[in-house]
Design a protein around this motif. Structure first.
Motif, PDB file in Angstrom:
ATOM      1  N   MET A   1       0.847  -1.172   0.000  1.00 37.28           N
ATOM      2  CA  MET A   1       0.000   0.000   0.000  1.00 37.28           C
ATOM      3  C   MET A   1       0.895   1.238   0.000  1.00 37.28           C
ATOM      4  O   MET A   1       1.861   1.316   0.753  1.00 37.28           O
ATOM      5  CB  MET A   1      -0.894  -0.017   1.244  1.00 37.28           C
ATOM      6  CG  MET A   1      -1.714   1.232   1.414  1.00 37.28           C
ATOM      7  SD  MET A   1      -2.806   1.242   2.853  1.00 37.28           S
ATOM      8  CE  MET A   1      -3.918  -0.053   2.436  1.00 37.28           C
ATOM      9  N   SER A   2       0.543   2.209  -0.836  1.00 32.23           N
ATOM     10  CA  SER A   2       1.349   3.425  -0.925  1.00 32.23           C
ATOM     11  C   SER A   2       1.008   4.389   0.207  1.00 32.23           C
ATOM     12  O   SER A   2      -0.040   4.270   0.858  1.00 32.23           O
ATOM     13  CB  SER A   2       1.116   4.117  -2.269  1.00 32.23           C
ATOM     14  OG  SER A   2      -0.150   4.754  -2.289  1.00 32.23           O
ATOM     15  N   ALA A   3       1.888   5.344   0.405  1.00 31.21           N
ATOM     16  CA  ALA A   3       1.648   6.376   1.417  1.00 31.21           C
ATOM     17  C   ALA A   3       0.405   7.184   1.055  1.00 31.21           C
ATOM     18  O   ALA A   3      -0.399   7.530   1.930  1.00 31.21           O
ATOM     19  CB  ALA A   3       2.866   7.276   1.545  1.00 31.21           C
ATOM     20  N   ASN A   4       0.234   7.470  -0.225  1.00 30.01           N
ATOM     21  CA  ASN A   4      -0.960   8.200  -0.656  1.00 30.01           C
ATOM     22  C   ASN A   4      -2.229   7.409  -0.359  1.00 30.01           C
ATOM     23  O   ASN A   4      -3.248   7.991   0.023  1.00 30.01           O
ATOM     24  CB  ASN A   4      -0.877   8.529  -2.146  1.00 30.01           C
ATOM     25  CG  ASN A   4      -0.906  10.006  -2.405  1.00 30.01           C
ATOM     26  OD1 ASN A   4      -1.098  10.804  -1.502  1.00 30.01           O
ATOM     27  ND2 ASN A   4      -0.716  10.373  -3.644  1.00 30.01           N
ATOM     28  N   ASP A   5      -2.186   6.096  -0.541  1.00 33.12           N
ATOM     29  CA  ASP A   5      -3.337   5.238  -0.207  1.00 33.12           C
ATOM     30  C   ASP A   5      -3.666   5.343   1.278  1.00 33.12           C
ATOM     31  O   ASP A   5      -4.835   5.374   1.659  1.00 33.12           O
ATOM     32  CB  ASP A   5      -3.057   3.771  -0.554  1.00 33.12           C
ATOM     33  CG  ASP A   5      -2.983   3.515  -2.053  1.00 33.12           C
ATOM     34  OD1 ASP A   5      -3.512   4.329  -2.837  1.00 33.12           O
ATOM     35  OD2 ASP A   5      -2.380   2.482  -2.429  1.00 33.12           O
ATOM     36  N   ARG A   6      -2.635   5.393   2.107  1.00 32.30           N
ATOM     37  CA  ARG A   6      -2.871   5.505   3.551  1.00 32.30           C
ATOM     38  C   ARG A   6      -3.513   6.847   3.903  1.00 32.30           C
ATOM     39  O   ARG A   6      -4.417   6.912   4.732  1.00 32.30           O
ATOM     40  CB  ARG A   6      -1.577   5.304   4.319  1.00 32.30           C
ATOM     41  CG  ARG A   6      -1.152   3.843   4.333  1.00 32.30           C
ATOM     42  CD  ARG A   6      -0.052   3.573   5.351  1.00 32.30           C
ATOM     43  NE  ARG A   6       0.145   2.145   5.443  1.00 32.30           N
ATOM     44  CZ  ARG A   6       0.993   1.445   4.693  1.00 32.30           C
ATOM     45  NH1 ARG A   6       1.748   2.055   3.801  1.00 32.30           N
ATOM     46  NH2 ARG A   6       1.105   0.148   4.845  1.00 32.30           N
ATOM     47  N   VAL A   7      -3.059   7.917   3.267  1.00 29.74           N
ATOM     48  CA  VAL A   7      -3.669   9.233   3.504  1.00 29.74           C
ATOM     49  C   VAL A   7      -5.124   9.223   3.049  1.00 29.74           C
ATOM     50  O   VAL A   7      -6.003   9.756   3.745  1.00 29.74           O
ATOM     51  CB  VAL A   7      -2.859  10.349   2.812  1.00 29.74           C
ATOM     52  CG1 VAL A   7      -3.591  11.686   2.880  1.00 29.74           C
ATOM     53  CG2 VAL A   7      -1.472  10.470   3.437  1.00 29.74           C
ATOM     54  N   THR A   8      -5.406   8.580   1.923  1.00 31.64           N
ATOM     55  CA  THR A   8      -6.788   8.456   1.440  1.00 31.64           C
ATOM     56  C   THR A   8      -7.631   7.683   2.447  1.00 31.64           C
ATOM     57  O   THR A   8      -8.777   8.069   2.734  1.00 31.64           O
ATOM     58  CB  THR A   8      -6.816   7.769   0.062  1.00 31.64           C
ATOM     59  OG1 THR A   8      -6.092   8.595  -0.868  1.00 31.64           O
ATOM     60  CG2 THR A   8      -8.235   7.570  -0.440  1.00 31.64           C
ATOM     61  N   GLU A   9      -7.086   6.617   3.010  1.00 28.64           N
ATOM     62  CA  GLU A   9      -7.813   5.858   4.030  1.00 28.64           C
ATOM     63  C   GLU A   9      -8.130   6.721   5.250  1.00 28.64           C
ATOM     64  O   GLU A   9      -9.223   6.625   5.813  1.00 28.64           O
ATOM     65  CB  GLU A   9      -7.006   4.628   4.471  1.00 28.64           C
ATOM     66  CG  GLU A   9      -7.041   3.498   3.484  1.00 28.64           C
ATOM     67  CD  GLU A   9      -6.368   2.244   4.002  1.00 28.64           C
ATOM     68  OE1 GLU A   9      -6.732   1.166   3.517  1.00 28.64           O
ATOM     69  OE2 GLU A   9      -5.490   2.335   4.896  1.00 28.64           O
TER      70      GLU A   9
ATOM     71  N   GLU B   1       7.853   8.814  -2.089  1.00 31.85           N
ATOM     72  CA  GLU B   1       6.596   9.051  -2.791  1.00 31.85           C
ATOM     73  C   GLU B   1       6.240  10.531  -2.845  1.00 31.85           C
ATOM     74  O   GLU B   1       5.817  11.043  -3.882  1.00 31.85           O
ATOM     75  CB  GLU B   1       5.469   8.269  -2.111  1.00 31.85           C
ATOM     76  CG  GLU B   1       4.171   8.325  -2.872  1.00 31.85           C
ATOM     77  CD  GLU B   1       3.136   7.378  -2.307  1.00 31.85           C
ATOM     78  OE1 GLU B   1       1.938   7.685  -2.478  1.00 31.85           O
ATOM     79  OE2 GLU B   1       3.496   6.345  -1.701  1.00 31.85           O
ATOM     80  N   PHE B   2       6.418  11.235  -1.731  1.00 28.19           N
ATOM     81  CA  PHE B   2       6.009  12.637  -1.676  1.00 28.19           C
ATOM     82  C   PHE B   2       7.101  13.610  -2.138  1.00 28.19           C
ATOM     83  O   PHE B   2       6.816  14.778  -2.369  1.00 28.19           O
ATOM     84  CB  PHE B   2       5.518  12.995  -0.272  1.00 28.19           C
ATOM     85  CG  PHE B   2       4.249  12.295   0.076  1.00 28.19           C
ATOM     86  CD1 PHE B   2       3.109  12.418  -0.703  1.00 28.19           C
ATOM     87  CD2 PHE B   2       4.168  11.487   1.212  1.00 28.19           C
ATOM     88  CE1 PHE B   2       1.927  11.765  -0.374  1.00 28.19           C
ATOM     89  CE2 PHE B   2       2.999  10.822   1.549  1.00 28.19           C
ATOM     90  CZ  PHE B   2       1.867  10.967   0.739  1.00 28.19           C
ATOM     91  N   LEU B   3       8.329  13.147  -2.267  1.00 25.14           N
ATOM     92  CA  LEU B   3       9.430  13.950  -2.807  1.00 25.14           C
ATOM     93  C   LEU B   3      10.067  13.212  -3.986  1.00 25.14           C
ATOM     94  O   LEU B   3      11.265  12.905  -3.974  1.00 25.14           O
ATOM     95  CB  LEU B   3      10.477  14.240  -1.731  1.00 25.14           C
ATOM     96  CG  LEU B   3      10.124  15.270  -0.670  1.00 25.14           C
ATOM     97  CD1 LEU B   3      11.178  15.287   0.422  1.00 25.14           C
ATOM     98  CD2 LEU B   3       9.960  16.641  -1.286  1.00 25.14           C
ATOM     99  N   PRO B   4       9.306  12.915  -5.024  1.00 26.66           N
ATOM    100  CA  PRO B   4       9.828  12.077  -6.113  1.00 26.66           C
ATOM    101  C   PRO B   4      10.902  12.751  -6.964  1.00 26.66           C
ATOM    102  O   PRO B   4      11.681  12.073  -7.598  1.00 26.66           O
ATOM    103  CB  PRO B   4       8.580  11.799  -6.959  1.00 26.66           C
ATOM    104  CG  PRO B   4       7.687  12.955  -6.704  1.00 26.66           C
ATOM    105  CD  PRO B   4       7.942  13.334  -5.253  1.00 26.66           C
ATOM    106  N   GLU B   5      10.945  14.082  -6.951  1.00 25.94           N
ATOM    107  CA  GLU B   5      11.912  14.777  -7.793  1.00 25.94           C
ATOM    108  C   GLU B   5      13.328  14.693  -7.281  1.00 25.94           C
ATOM    109  O   GLU B   5      14.270  14.946  -8.000  1.00 25.94           O
ATOM    110  CB  GLU B   5      11.505  16.246  -8.002  1.00 25.94           C
ATOM    111  CG  GLU B   5      11.613  17.111  -6.750  1.00 25.94           C
ATOM    112  CD  GLU B   5      10.481  16.985  -5.760  1.00 25.94           C
ATOM    113  OE1 GLU B   5      10.614  17.545  -4.658  1.00 25.94           O
ATOM    114  OE2 GLU B   5       9.473  16.315  -6.039  1.00 25.94           O
ATOM    115  N   GLU B   6      13.500  14.340  -6.016  1.00 28.45           N
ATOM    116  CA  GLU B   6      14.839  14.218  -5.458  1.00 28.45           C
ATOM    117  C   GLU B   6      15.374  12.824  -5.727  1.00 28.45           C
ATOM    118  O   GLU B   6      14.625  11.852  -5.750  1.00 28.45           O
ATOM    119  CB  GLU B   6      14.815  14.491  -3.947  1.00 28.45           C
ATOM    120  CG  GLU B   6      14.493  15.929  -3.611  1.00 28.45           C
ATOM    121  CD  GLU B   6      14.649  16.205  -2.126  1.00 28.45           C
ATOM    122  OE1 GLU B   6      15.407  15.475  -1.469  1.00 28.45           O
ATOM    123  OE2 GLU B   6      14.027  17.154  -1.655  1.00 28.45           O
TER     124      GLU B   6
END
Length: 116
Positions: free
Chosen positions: A1-9, A108-113
């Protein structure tokens, strides 16, 4: 499960609680707003503290939520990881294992680095 999925939950949970238990969840949300609203610390500092507490509490949902918040508040990858290591210092080996979740959320939240 992605971090974004957890925030959605988390968001779905809160929405559901607002429907079925509005007085309880709204009381918590008001308290949270008051605690976060105190100007003594900046939002990035507060989120970094929350990241450390999330790692120490071994809460993957909390890690995702507060890494996202820390990034939004301008925290860097190194600041977020440093907060995680402070949790390991205070909580030991079990917290170290949750740096897996922390690293995944940061990536996941800082993909550009670059991830290294």
């Amino acid at each position: 499960m992605s971090a974004n999925d957890r925030v959605t939950e988390i968001n779905h949970l809160i929405d559901g609680l607002k429907d079925k238990y509005p007085s309880e969840i709204n009381a918590f949300l008001v308290f949270m707003g008051k605690a976060e609203g105190n100007p003594a610390l900046g939002m990035a500092q507060k989120e970094l503290i929350n990241v450390a507490l999330s790692v120490a509490a071994q809460c993957q949902w909390c890690i995702a939520l507060h890494v996202k918040g820390a990034v939004a508040a301008g925290a860097t990858r190194d600041e977020i990881m440093s907060a995680g290591f402070m949790a390991v210092l205070m909580h030991g080996g079990p917290a170290l294992m949750y740096l897996v979740s922390l690293t995944e959320a940061v990536n996941e939240f800082l993909p550009e680095e670059k991830h290294g």
